[in-house]
Design an enzyme around this catalytic site. Structure first.
Site, short mmCIF file in Angstrom:
data_model
loop_
_atom_site.label_atom_id
_atom_site.label_comp_id
_atom_site.label_asym_id
_atom_site.label_seq_id
_atom_site.Cartn_x
_atom_site.Cartn_y
_atom_site.Cartn_z
N LYS A 69 2.11 -3.95 6.57
CA LYS A 69 2.50 -3.95 5.15
C LYS A 69 4.01 -3.81 5.02
CE LYS A 69 -1.51 -4.54 3.40
NZ LYS A 69 -1.83 -5.81 2.81
N SER A 90 0.84 -1.21 0.00
CA SER A 90 0.00 0.00 0.00
C SER A 90 0.87 1.25 0.00
CB SER A 90 -0.85 -0.02 1.27
OG SER A 90 -1.42 1.23 1.51
N TYR A 118 -1.80 -1.13 10.81
CA TYR A 118 -2.07 -1.71 9.49
C TYR A 118 -0.90 -1.44 8.55
CZ TYR A 118 -3.69 -1.75 4.66
OH TYR A 118 -3.77 -1.95 3.31
#
Ligand code: NAD
Ligand code: UFG
Length: 334
Positions: free
Chosen positions: A152, A124, A148
């Site tokens: 990643k 992302s 989050y």
């Protein structure tokens, strides 16, 4: 070529499975339906007229996954499975670390055991944190602002280390910007449970009168109209990027990183006005304070993906607005 797709019934995964089937790949999906529905399986078959194998399994369950690898003998993997809500990840960080990291580790262990050497991973643009300049290039400094995003970044590191330890292993990290839109059939798309956090799902529900008005988070940013600027990308373009990436991964080795964005930034108000015009609907909004953690602007330099994958986004903001709304209208017909 036979591809195992984790999270293949989710928003981006389902659009990618459609593109894979239409390009005559054999597809095996593993999804535990934690954020998707079994209906999507039939919808994909309706769109493509093709069948594929589906396992309702948790990718963290290494024993089950091992059985799937033994049976299916896949050639490569696309890994979408994971949790993705930024706010929830701040409230339940361990849930995010456990699911996103453990699914990746069990997946790569199974790949190693069964001699599968290439993986494409859903990363992302969040790994760029607050970029110092724009557009964002792949070698910009990396940092994260929430659990989050940290999952990643950790997964990018894990896959890089696996490539370093085995010079025949290939991992392609695709850093998505802001996916919106839906398949033109209106059969698959994004329909988050509860009140949406992201802009497009919120706009769609205001247009459909399920929600009263959009709150625009801040109009005092240093952008052309003061509202936040993002690089919105049509999910079908994004899906096509995965086909280019698996082709590349199959004939190369090592860790590679690509931005998947259009290279153009649109503000919140640009998106609202385009949505209204294209769909001929009203989207009432009010300006409220900034959302904590938001950055002013974020858009990709997509040239590396063009040079090395031969991919670039084709669909514009009008198609994104049209297809997002069409999906919701089609959902209501059911
Ligand atoms: P999604 O939630 O719609 O799809 C994820 C799918 O994975 C769901 O079908 C869910 O049921 C499944 N899943 C989750 N954990 C699993 C597990 N342990 N085992 C098996 N299945 C599991 O999300 P999406 O928008 O399609 O995103 C796909 C990937 O792309 C995610 O990794 C996400 O973090 C990443 N990503 C998404 C965005 C975005 O804005 N949508 C942006 C950047 C990156
Ligand atoms: N916004 C509003 N009102 C809303 C929702 C959003 O004004 O109700 C604004 C935001 O302030 C931002 C823009 O719309 O300026 C886009 O917000 P989104 O929540 O749609 O997207 P973000 O760029 O904040 O985050 C998304 C994903 C993250 C991912 C990030 C970078 O949700 O998971 O893109 O890829 F990390």
């Amino acid at each position: 070529m036979k591809v195992l797709v984790t999270g293949g019934l989710g928003y981006i995964g389902s659009h990618t499975v459609v593109e894979l089937l239409e390009d005559n790949y054999e597809v095996v999906v593993v999804d535990n339906l934690s954020n998707s529905s079994i209906d999507v399986y039939d919808k994909i078959k309706t769109i493509t007229g093709k069948d594929f194998v589906f396992y309702e399994e948790d990718v963290c369950n290494e024993d089950k996954l091992d059985e799937i690898f033994a049976k299916e003998k896949v050639d490569s993997v696309i890994h979408f499975a994971g949790y993705k809500a930024v706010g929830e990840s701040c409230e339940k960080p361990l849930m995010y670390y456990e699911n996103n990291l453990m699914s990746t580790i069990s997946l790569v262990k199974c790949m190693q055991r069964h001699g599968v050497k290439s993986i494409v991973f859903s990363s992302s643009a969040t790994v760029y944190g607050s970029p110092e300049k724009l557009p964002i290039e792949e070698d910009f400094p990396l940092s994260t602002t929430n659990p989050y995003g940290t999952t990643k970044l950790f997964i990018e590191h894990i896959l890089t280390d696996v490539c370093n330890a085995d010079n025949t292993f290939s991992a392609i990290m695709l850093r998505y910007f802001n996916p919106i839109g839906a398949h033109k059939s209106g059969l698959i798309g994004e329909n988050p449970k509860g009140i949406p956090n992201n802009l497009m799902p919120y706009i769609v529900r205001v247009a459909d009168k399920q929600l009263k008005e959009l709150s625009v988070f801040g109009n005092d940013y240093d952008t052309h109209d003061g509202t936040g600027v993002r690089d919105y990308i049509h999910v079908v373009d994004l899906a096509k990027g995965h086909l280019k990436a698996i082709e590349k991964a199959a004939k190369s080795s090592g860790a590679k990183f690509y931005n998947l964005g259009t290279g153009t930034g649109y503000s919140v108000l640009d998106l609202v006005e385009t949505f209204k015009k294209v769909n001929n609907v009203d989207v009432p909004y009010k300006i409220v304070g900034r959302r904590p953690g938001d950055i002013a602007a974020c858009y990709a330099d997509p040239k590396l993906a063009l040079e090395e994958l031969g991919w670039k986004a084709e669909l514009g903001i009008e198609e994104m607005c049209r297809d997002s709304y069409n999906y919701i209208l089609k959902q209501k017909e059911k």
